[in-house]
Motif scaffolding. Sequence first.
Motif, short mmCIF file in Angstrom:
data_model
loop_
_atom_site.label_atom_id
_atom_site.label_comp_id
_atom_site.label_asym_id
_atom_site.label_seq_id
_atom_site.Cartn_x
_atom_site.Cartn_y
_atom_site.Cartn_z
N ARG A 1 0.83 -1.21 0.00
CA ARG A 1 0.00 0.00 0.00
C ARG A 1 0.86 1.25 0.00
O ARG A 1 0.59 2.22 -0.72
CB ARG A 1 -0.92 0.01 1.23
CG ARG A 1 -2.12 -0.88 1.14
CD ARG A 1 -3.14 -0.56 2.23
NE ARG A 1 -2.60 -0.75 3.57
CZ ARG A 1 -2.64 -1.91 4.23
NH1 ARG A 1 -3.19 -2.97 3.68
NH2 ARG A 1 -2.14 -1.99 5.45
N SER A 2 1.90 1.25 0.82
CA SER A 2 2.76 2.42 0.96
C SER A 2 3.49 2.74 -0.34
O SER A 2 3.58 3.89 -0.76
CB SER A 2 3.77 2.19 2.08
OG SER A 2 4.68 3.27 2.18
N GLY B 1 0.54 3.07 -3.58
CA GLY B 1 -0.53 4.05 -3.52
C GLY B 1 -1.91 3.47 -3.77
O GLY B 1 -2.90 4.20 -3.86
N HIS C 1 -4.84 1.46 -2.19
CA HIS C 1 -5.22 1.23 -0.80
C HIS C 1 -6.18 0.04 -0.68
O HIS C 1 -7.39 0.20 -0.55
CB HIS C 1 -5.83 2.49 -0.21
CG HIS C 1 -4.88 3.65 -0.19
ND1 HIS C 1 -3.82 3.73 0.68
CD2 HIS C 1 -4.80 4.75 -0.99
CE1 HIS C 1 -3.14 4.84 0.45
NE2 HIS C 1 -3.71 5.46 -0.55
#
Length: 323
Positions: free
Chosen positions: A147-148, A151, A153
């Motif tokens: 996710r980080s 981008g 989610h």
Amino acid sequence: MPGEALDISVVIPLFNEEESLPELTAWIGRVMEEHQFSYEVLLVDDGSTDDSWKVIQKLAVSDPHIKGVRFNRNYGKTPALQTGFQLVRGSVVITMDADLQDSPDEIPELYRMITEDGFDLVSGWKQKRYDPISKTLPTKLFNAVTRSISGVHLHDFNCGLKAYKQRVVKNITLYGEMHRYIPVVAKWNGFRKIGEKVVQHQARKYGSTKFGLERFVNGFLDLLSITFVHRFSKAPMHFFGLWGTLSFLLGFVITFGLIIKKLYLIFTHAPFRNVTENPLFYMALVAIVIGFQLFLAGFLGEMMVKQHTVKQADYLVVEKIGV
């Protein structure tokens, strides 16, 4: 009929799942008939060493909705999905695992989210899992890192139960172990409406898992790879040229400083040692060489991009049924 448009295509990659296939396909059939979907089930045998292919052959004889593809050896889940995506005809494509841990009862709602809510892709989220902690903890860490970096989610990138518009699967290319990152690849290809649905997760009924902890290491390396390729594949000079220039300038500044210092000591008649005895001299030399090599790599990369012709990976399919 061949070429006829269908509501749903279900793509199921599998490896040594002979026991679960009859129950899984019967379950899918009940759901499809209940909701009156036109459909096909494409079973991709990824080089199984048990009797999975014989089971698929028997199922295809008794049910025309079932189709099969068999690889000559085990290539992995990503090639199995990529091959399946090339063959499907459904306007909505559903993927699921063959181990009965994904519930076919989720299919109608996934189909609705694609056709009515307008999502390009809907990913399942196994909020409650029946896996050992040795698998769930690395999975949570893996999802957080993905996710980080990406981008995108989503809570569960590795969930095999997903739904896609047909145009999504027909316009992405997978390789390595990128099946975990299909939402990421889809987003980078312009399919930005990505949804998530909490899905039922069931304990494995037959056999044992085919994946070990090494998949998380390989998965992380694949994430770094596709991130780099996405950002710099069209302009490698933007990466290599930048770092090459910075390294070259660092070496040049150190060298210039050493020269100025040497001249100052000469004109002031101060004692000094040979410049080659100064560690900074070697640091400057290494920085200049590395900078030149990085810049050259960027230049060669640009030339290759200009002449590159995309070639899809060729996986040897030895048998097909109904496709």
